[in-house]
Design an enzyme around this catalytic site. Structure first.
Site, PDB file in Angstrom:
ATOM      1  N   CYS A   1       0.832  -1.201   0.000  1.00 24.35           N
ATOM      2  CA  CYS A   1       0.000   0.000   0.000  1.00 24.35           C
ATOM      3  C   CYS A   1       0.869   1.255   0.000  1.00 24.35           C
ATOM      4  O   CYS A   1       1.516   1.529  -1.004  1.00 24.35           O
ATOM      5  CB  CYS A   1      -1.002  -0.055   1.147  1.00 24.35           C
ATOM      6  SG  CYS A   1      -2.456   0.941   0.811  1.00 24.35           S
TER       7      CYS A   1
ATOM      8  N   GLU B   1      -1.557  -9.293   3.315  1.00 15.91           N
ATOM      9  CA  GLU B   1      -1.450  -9.853   4.674  1.00 15.91           C
ATOM     10  C   GLU B   1      -2.811 -10.216   5.279  1.00 15.91           C
ATOM     11  O   GLU B   1      -2.900 -11.117   6.109  1.00 15.91           O
ATOM     12  CB  GLU B   1      -0.689  -8.887   5.597  1.00 15.91           C
ATOM     13  CG  GLU B   1      -1.405  -7.595   5.997  1.00 15.91           C
ATOM     14  CD  GLU B   1      -1.252  -6.459   4.990  1.00 15.91           C
ATOM     15  OE1 GLU B   1      -0.946  -6.730   3.811  1.00 15.91           O
ATOM     16  OE2 GLU B   1      -1.470  -5.291   5.381  1.00 15.91           O
TER      17      GLU B   1
ATOM     18  N   HIS C   1      -3.543  -5.183   0.272  1.00 18.85           N
ATOM     19  CA  HIS C   1      -2.958  -5.732   1.505  1.00 18.85           C
ATOM     20  C   HIS C   1      -3.026  -7.261   1.484  1.00 18.85           C
ATOM     21  O   HIS C   1      -4.007  -7.840   1.962  1.00 18.85           O
ATOM     22  CB  HIS C   1      -3.733  -5.233   2.725  1.00 18.85           C
ATOM     23  CG  HIS C   1      -3.552  -3.787   3.015  1.00 18.85           C
ATOM     24  ND1 HIS C   1      -2.676  -3.313   3.961  1.00 18.85           N
ATOM     25  CD2 HIS C   1      -4.141  -2.703   2.470  1.00 18.85           C
ATOM     26  CE1 HIS C   1      -2.731  -1.993   3.987  1.00 18.85           C
ATOM     27  NE2 HIS C   1      -3.614  -1.590   3.100  1.00 18.85           N
TER      28      HIS C   1
END
Ligand code: GLN
Length: 538
Positions: A384, A512, A510
């Site tokens: 990001c 994650e 993202h």
């Protein structure tokens, strides 16, 4: 299996930060592994509508769901443990409850009645809990944030009291998580604070069915008996939750005490099913016995509170275990980095992660680290803001646009390589207005990214207002910094990779948030592989 769902409420006593989220997630995993359909919900007692506008220093990372809710970081644990998505309905705050009730009042829905905490607020809390019961779940676990005795938790505890009565015997239970402090001087675990917190719960009309006791030392039989006697529970329902080296051990530690069986019996559910935790155990074995070790420099501005980057760290743990590699994190505060300090700070790092973030503090340090990693061929992943930083650095130092910037930091820059998204231009309110949740991304033929995912089309979660400025795409591509993923409808650049570098990838999304123990994320896996192969070359 039952037709109407069963409810489990998880409360906390004595102190905050006992790990209710991990206990709830562990229980969810144990029940899921026996074939039950489980979901977990968190009720947060603060007045913010959601944690999206909160500084990460307050409660740690803001976790984003597929459907675009900005939520508490505990939802990340739920998803990582259960390998199942959560949604808007899985996180409710006092702010949301009051907003709904006040909106109804303004519409005249209460027909002239006085609007009060009981019944109006408690009804809305109960409605939010029961919404999940309308979906296909056998068991709903609801974690009540905060600590029993807090003023702001009272309406939630009162709602639990009412709901338990309405649901009837054996259709709900309360698990109370408490702390047994250890007095080193006398070598004793003390039960008094737990007795008091159970009593406090009882004063609100709620009897705990199971006690889960956080402790640094194993609980002896006599202490269990004492807790059972004072707290009105059978000895079998006093469960120890010993401090563990890793959160991923907790489900197994609880299972070893038949925690799941105790819960199922209390809910009148069958205990015949066998728990299948083979994959989890395999993960843990690899996680605890790595063959390799790497150090990743995490460059961010919230590094003094590691919970601010919770999902990134856990994604490294999942992917690391899959590669039998220990991933050590070197926390690097971007505010301390400049061209004089960067080498000293980053030389011990085998790979670099440039973290997400907002605002201009620490930006220059991040740019310096991107330059260092690019020039020294250190594997780098930018997430990001991290991707935006890589772009700014490349524009300034390779494309020779010295004042290139994001309009987030300089709205007069002559080269806005990162600019506000078109549909953000009229946004005034800060809460819940970013580009949020899952969006599709088409991977470009022959790109490293496509190779990594092995797919043409992926979906990943987003949380941003700014984007790569497509006007510069051609120039970047001519200089080997190529778009490797784009939105199929708008052609927005969602990912960039430097084709002349061993691994220099920036993603606007993202990754994650989607990493789980069962499914480590391919991008984190290949990042680790790239680091290992650089190590082998050295
Ligand atoms: N501040 C940047 C944006 O809003 C990046 C956001 C982030 O890193 N999550 O676009």
């Amino acid at each position: 299996m039952s037709t109407s769902p069963k409810y489990i409420f998880v409360t906390g006593g004595v102190t905050s930060s006992l790990g209710k989220g991990i206990v709830a997630a562990s229980l969810g995993l144990l029940l899921k592994s026996r074939g039950f359909r489980v979901t977990i919900q968190k009720l947060d007692p603060y007045i913010n509508i959601d944690p999206g506008t909160l500084n990460p220093y307050e409660h740690g990372e803001c976790y984003v769901t597929e459907d675009g809710a900005e939520t508490d970081l505990d939802l990340g644990h739920y998803e990582r443990f259960l390998d199942a998505p959560t949604s808007q309905n899985n996180n409710v705050t006092t702010g949301k409850i009051y907003q709904t009730v006040i909106d109804k009042e303004r519409r005249g829905d209460f027909l002239g009645k006085t609007v009060q905490v009981i019944p109006h607020i408690t009804n809305e809390i109960k409605r939010r809990i029961k919404i999940l019961g309308k979906q296909d779940y056998d068991i709903i676990i609801t974690e009540i944030g905060g600590t029993v005795g807090d003023i702001e938790s009272l309406p939630y505890i009162e709602s639990v009291r009412q709901l338990r009565y309405e649901l009837g015997e054996k259709n709900s239970i309360v698990i109370h998580l408490t702390l047994l402090p250890y007095l080193a001087a006398s070598g004793e675990l003390k039960t008094k604070p737990s007795q008091h917190s159970v009593r406090q719960l009882m004063e609100s009309g709620v009897q705990a069915d199971i006690l889960v006791c956080r402790t640094e030392h194993s609980i002896e039989k006599s202490i269990r008996a004492k807790l059972a006697q004072f707290c009105n529970v059978p000895v079998s329902n006093v469960i120890e939750c010993l401090d563990a080296d890793s959160i991923y051990q907790v489900p197994l530690l609880l299972q070893a005490q038949d925690f799941d069986q105790v819960v199922l019996k209390a809910l009148n559910l069958s205990t015949d099913s066998q728990s299948e935790l083979g994959d989890w155990k395999e993960f843990l074995l690899k996680y605890e016995n790595p063959k390799n070790s790497i150090t990743i420099g995490l460059i961010g501005k919230y590094v003094s509170l590691q919970d601010s980057y919770k999902s990134i760290i856990e994604a490294f743990h999942h992917a690391g275990a899959s590669q039998e590699t220990e991933v050590k994190i070197e926390w690097i505060y971007s505010g301390d980095l400049n061209s004089n300090t960067v080498e000293e700070s980053l030389k011990k790092c085998d790979g670099i992660l440039i973290a997400p973030g907002f605002g201009d503090r620490g930006i220059d340090g991040k740019i310096v680290s991107a330059k260092y990693a690019r020039e020294n061929r250190i594997p780098t992943l930018g997430i990001c803001l991290g991707m935006q930083i890589m772009t700014i650095e490349f524009a300034r130092n390779v494309l020779r646009m010295e004042q290139a910037n994001s309009t987030e930091f300089d709205d007069k820059t002559p080269n806005p390589v990162i600019a506000l998204m078109e549909d953000q231009k009229n946004v005034v309110e800060k809460g819940g207005t970013m580009r949020l949740g899952a969006w599709s991304c088409k991977l470009v033929e022959d790109s490293t990214l496509k190779n990594i995912y092995g797919l043409d089309l992926i979906t990943e979660r987003h949380r941003h207002r700014y984007e790569f400025n497509g006007d510069y795409k051609k120039l970047f591509e001519e200089n080997s910094f190529k778009t490797s993923g784009e939105n199929p409808d708008t052609n927005l650049t969602e990912a960039l990779e430097l084709t002349t570098h061993p691994f220099y990838i920036g993603v606007q999304y993202h990754p994650e948030y989607k990493s789980t123990v069962e499914k480590p994320h391919p991008l984190f896996k290949s990042f680790i592989q790239a680091v290992l192969s650089q190590q082998n070359k050295a």
